[in-house]
Design an enzyme around this catalytic site. Structure first.
Site, PDB file in Angstrom:
ATOM      1  CG  HIS A 183      -5.866   2.256   5.109  1.00 32.86           C
ATOM      2  ND1 HIS A 183      -5.457   3.248   5.974  1.00 32.86           N
ATOM      3  CD2 HIS A 183      -4.830   1.384   5.009  1.00 32.86           C
ATOM      4  CE1 HIS A 183      -4.217   2.989   6.368  1.00 32.86           C
ATOM      5  NE2 HIS A 183      -3.813   1.866   5.795  1.00 32.86           N
ATOM      6  N   GLY A 196       2.422   2.737  10.674  1.00 33.87           N
ATOM      7  CA  GLY A 196       3.399   3.799  10.477  1.00 33.87           C
ATOM      8  C   GLY A 196       4.102   4.232  11.761  1.00 33.87           C
ATOM      9  CG  ASN A 209      -1.703   1.251   1.386  1.00 37.07           C
ATOM     10  OD1 ASN A 209      -1.803   2.036   0.454  1.00 37.07           O
ATOM     11  ND2 ASN A 209      -2.297   1.448   2.555  1.00 37.07           N
ATOM     12  CD1 TRP A 210       4.004   1.230  -2.477  1.00 36.39           C
ATOM     13  CD2 TRP A 210       3.972   2.142  -4.533  1.00 36.39           C
ATOM     14  NE1 TRP A 210       4.925   0.565  -3.249  1.00 36.39           N
ATOM     15  CE2 TRP A 210       4.918   1.095  -4.512  1.00 36.39           C
ATOM     16  CE3 TRP A 210       3.767   2.849  -5.713  1.00 36.39           C
ATOM     17  CZ2 TRP A 210       5.666   0.762  -5.649  1.00 36.39           C
ATOM     18  CZ3 TRP A 210       4.504   2.512  -6.834  1.00 36.39           C
ATOM     19  CH2 TRP A 210       5.449   1.480  -6.802  1.00 36.39           C
ATOM     20  CE  LYS A 211      -0.177   3.527   4.594  1.00 35.51           C
ATOM     21  NZ  LYS A 211      -0.116   3.683   6.022  1.00 35.51           N
ATOM     22  N   GLY A 258       2.862  -0.914   4.288  1.00 34.53           N
ATOM     23  CA  GLY A 258       2.946   0.490   3.893  1.00 34.53           C
ATOM     24  C   GLY A 258       4.396   0.894   3.686  1.00 34.53           C
ATOM     25  N   GLY A 259       4.977   1.535   4.700  1.00 32.94           N
ATOM     26  CA  GLY A 259       6.321   2.103   4.604  1.00 32.94           C
ATOM     27  C   GLY A 259       7.368   1.183   3.976  1.00 32.94           C
ATOM     28  CD  GLU A 312      -2.961   5.902   6.456  1.00 31.35           C
ATOM     29  OE1 GLU A 312      -2.933   5.855   5.209  1.00 31.35           O
ATOM     30  OE2 GLU A 312      -2.045   5.444   7.170  1.00 31.35           O
ATOM     31  CD  GLU A 347      -3.664  -2.048   7.418  1.00 26.72           C
ATOM     32  OE1 GLU A 347      -2.573  -2.357   6.926  1.00 26.72           O
ATOM     33  OE2 GLU A 347      -4.234  -0.974   7.167  1.00 26.72           O
ATOM     34  CB  SER A 349       5.135  -1.340  12.014  1.00 33.06           C
ATOM     35  OG  SER A 349       4.738   0.008  12.224  1.00 33.06           O
TER      36      SER A 349
HETATM   37  P1  PGA Z   1       2.799   0.643   7.630  1.00 33.98           P
HETATM   38  O1  PGA Z   1       1.339   0.842   6.970  1.00 33.98           O
HETATM   39  O2  PGA Z   1       3.340  -0.658   7.109  1.00 33.98           O
HETATM   40  O3  PGA Z   1       3.590   1.842   7.159  1.00 33.98           O
HETATM   41  O4  PGA Z   1       2.599   0.624   9.101  1.00 33.98           O
HETATM   42  C1  PGA Z   1       0.471  -0.236   6.807  1.00 33.98           C
HETATM   43  C2  PGA Z   1      -0.842   0.224   6.219  1.00 33.98           C
HETATM   44  O5  PGA Z   1      -1.312   1.308   6.582  1.00 33.98           O
HETATM   45  O6  PGA Z   1      -1.438  -0.470   5.371  1.00 33.98           O
END
Ligand code: PGA
Length: 245
Positions: A95, A170, A9-11, A229-230, A97, A164, A208
């Protein structure tokens, strides 16, 4: 048997040029990884360029959101049809966010889930509690409600659930394998009660995830993969997660 799913997930990261540069390095690194389903969710603006480069790779393309209306005067929104047209087989919905910053409710998400599946997409549906909810003992209530309303009337064979915990996204704080397994096993039981063939539904973990912790998470019996994500922004690190075994 549930096939492991590892999704990036590149956001809101990477231009079209950065997407091409990533894939030029990443695709050779994961060539021949057939025992894992690899998904890539770049921003909308990179879907077309990624779709072209993924053609014979086996890596599948995923959007990060989709609106539930087919078309119309909805400035800034993207429909399911448009995403399919760009080569997506999947979409991420729910998600935290989107829930937090864009005020997406369980009811709105249910409309999105139905529209996405009706339009031929598979859905990665995210659920998870905040730190405060965990500390006050509400994790199962929150996750249970998100599943109940968000997935009402949906075809579970088209759904992968991503657990999640919001406090792990993050932050560098990963839920321990034991903490995640506890919620994953709750989710499997809950969706069984809601009508899913729960032993066939993929339930992946996000928050994470990195090369150093993926293996221990994957050893848990109800953890079927990861939403990353990251650590998915770097091709080498993401390829190490894909090749956790
Ligand atoms: P993260 O994000 O790996 O940076 O914690 C995961 C996500 O939000 O899907």
């Amino acid at each position: 048997m549930r096939k492991p799913v590892i999704a990036a997930n590149w956001k809101m990261f990477k231009t079209t040029a950065e997407t091409s540069q990533f894939l030029e390095v990443f695709l050779p690194l994961v060539k021949g990884c057939h025992d894992v389903e690899i998904l890539l969710a770049p921003p909308f603006t990179s879907l077309a360029v990624a779709s072209e480069m993924l053609k014979v790779s086996g890596v599948r393309l995923c959007a990060q959101d989709a609106f539930y209306e087919k078309e119309g005067a909805f400035t800034g929104e993207i429909s399911v049809n448009m995403i399919v047209d760009c080569g997506c087989s999947h979409v991420i919905l729910g998600h935290s966010e989107r829930r937090q910053y864009f005020k997406e409710t369980d009811e709105i998400l249910n409309k999105k889930v139905r529209a996405a599946i009706g339009g031929g997409l598979e859905v990665i549906f995210c659920v998870g509690e905040t730190l405060e909810e965990r500390e006050t003992g509400k994790t199962f209530d929150i996750v249970g409600r998100e599943l109940e309303i968000g997935l009402q009337g949906a075809d579970y064979s088209k759904i992968t659930i991503a657990y999640e915990p919001v406090w792990a996204i993050g932050t560098g704080k990963t839920a321990t394998p034991g903490q995640s397994q506890e919620v994953h096993s709750f989710i499997r039981k809950k969706i069984g009660e809601l009508g899913a063939v729960s032993k066939e539904t993929g339930i992946i973990y996000g928050g994470s995830v990195k090369p150093a912790n993926i293996k221990s998470l994957m050893e848990e019996k109800d953890i079927d993969g990861a939403l990353v994500g990251g650590a998915s922004l770097d091709p080498v690190s993401f390829s190490q997660i894909v090749k956790y075994n």
